[in-house]
Scaffold this active site. Structure first.
Site, PDB file in Angstrom:
ATOM      1  CD  GLU A 188      -2.350   1.208   2.895  1.00  0.00           C
ATOM      2  OE1 GLU A 188      -3.421   1.814   3.041  1.00  0.00           O
ATOM      3  OE2 GLU A 188      -1.789   0.586   3.831  1.00  0.00           O
TER       4      GLU A 188
ATOM      5  CG  ASN B 225      -4.878   3.842   0.224  1.00  0.00           C
ATOM      6  OD1 ASN B 225      -4.146   3.283  -0.582  1.00  0.00           O
ATOM      7  ND2 ASN B 225      -4.675   3.756   1.531  1.00  0.00           N
TER       8      ASN B 225
ATOM      9  CE  LYS C   1      -7.377   1.061   3.629  1.00  0.00           C
ATOM     10  NZ  LYS C   1      -6.144   1.527   4.309  1.00  0.00           N
TER      11      LYS C   1
ATOM     12  CD  GLU D 267      -5.792   4.673   5.377  1.00  0.00           C
ATOM     13  OE1 GLU D 267      -6.294   4.403   4.268  1.00  0.00           O
ATOM     14  OE2 GLU D 267      -5.325   3.816   6.153  1.00  0.00           O
TER      15      GLU D 267
ATOM     16  CB  CYS E 111      -4.278  -1.404   4.576  1.00  0.00           C
ATOM     17  SG  CYS E 111      -3.487  -1.240   6.203  1.00  0.00           S
TER      18      CYS E 111
ATOM     19  CG  ASN F  63       1.914   1.340   4.527  1.00  0.00           C
ATOM     20  OD1 ASN F  63       3.064   1.744   4.560  1.00  0.00           O
ATOM     21  ND2 ASN F  63       1.276   1.104   3.393  1.00  0.00           N
TER      22      ASN F  63
END
Length: 319
Positions: free
Chosen positions: A47, A110, A127, A146, A171, A196
């Site tokens: 990621e 993302n 994501k 995020e 993730c 991550n």
């Protein structure tokens, strides 16, 4: 004829904020060459593989935030990775921050892409499950913003590529059973997941010693319950003072880890994956067409949580 796909988990060590895209891409290219030297068809990267994990920090300047984003793919700094993949005849899955303009509006995601052996992008994923928070929380040693810097993607698709049915997640998606099941219902045979993940969880420090265990637990269960390979690849080590778990691995449809990185630096883990092994699970224990009972699962889509309906209203309790 068996469908074998040789895959590398291309783990990355910490990326310093001072590293340029060109320097990071050079690291990715070194891993790609190592993967090809070991006969790989596909390498999976983590990621946000082109930058440090910037949602750890609170920024007010939008220009500074946008400096972490890619506006085109490939771009001037990433073109060399595509060129090398085409030259070597190896595909790759790459996670990055995407800035795009759609219908005149700027969107930030993302994202990850799947690139075939000819250097063509065959799938993109954005994501869905954005973790963390949207506002600055000064009490934290580091943030997880995020929800501030990205908007969620719209769903989980699959694509026919590399001789099988391929899917992607990123993730926090790996923690949600729905991620794997939606792709499983589309016949997925390999799910590629970059992540991550810090060792320390500020809101729940009691989870810290379980971070790596939980990481493998959710990916192994997702693989087994959906009869699919899972390739989970980390950015690992201490990045800008935050320790990440690593633990990149390749998981068989049995739920077994068949290859794993052992360091927290740039490293490769390899596995020769027989995609036909998925059929042993998809046609027996997890034969969805025979055994699933969707009429019993309505609450999954009707409700968002214990107290909230999917449309945002409150759950009405029975008198």
């Amino acid at each position: 004829m068996a469908r074998f796909l040789t895959v590398a988990a291309g783990q990355l060590g910490p990326i310093a904020r001072r590293e340029t895209r060109t320097e990071v891409v050079a690291r990715l290219m070194a891993l790609m060459r190592g993967a090809k030297a070991n006969g790989c068809d596909l390498i999976v990267y983590p990621e946000l593989a082109l930058t440090s994990f910037f949602p750890r920090w609170h920024f007010e300047d939008q220009a500074e935030i946008d400096s972490f984003f890619e506006r085109e793919m490939p771009g001037p700094q990433t073109q060399a990775l595509f060129d090398l993949g085409r030259e070597l005849g190896i595909g790759f899955c790459l996670g990055y921050a995407e800035l795009t303009v759609e219908a005149g509006m700027i969107h930030r995601y993302n994202a990850s892409i799947l690139v075939d052996k000819g250097g063509a992008i065959v799938a993109k994923y954005r994501k869905v499950h954005l973790p963390g928070h949207a506002e600055h929380e000064p009490w934290r040693k580091f943030q997880h913003l995020e929800k501030r810097y990205f908007e969620p993607g719209s769903g989980f698709g699959v694509v026919d590529a590399f001789g099988g049915v391929m899917g992607m997640a990123i993730c926090n998606d790996r923690r949600w059973s729905e991620t794997y099941r939606v792709m499983g219902l589309q016949g997925v045979e390999m799910v590629m997941i970059g992540y991550n993940t810090p060792v320390h969880n500020p809101p729940a420090p009691e989870h810290d010693d379980l971070s790596l265990f939980h990481n493998h637990l959710v990916m192994q269960s997702g693989a087994y319950q959906n009869g699919t390979f899972v390739v989970g690849v980390a950015k690992a080590g201490v990045e800008e003072g935050v320790d990440h778990i690593g633990g990149s691995c390749i998981i068989a449809p049995s739920g077994e880890i068949i290859a794993r990185c052992t360091t927290k630096g740039d490293e490769l883990a390899f596995a020769r994956c027989d995609l036909d092994l998925c059929n042993s699970y998809k046609r027996t224990t997890f034969n969805f067409d025979v055994h699933r009972q969707p009429q019993a699962y309505g609450m999954i889509v009707e409700r968002k949580g214990v107290a909230t309906m999917a449309d945002g209203t409150q759950v009405r309790r029975k008198e």
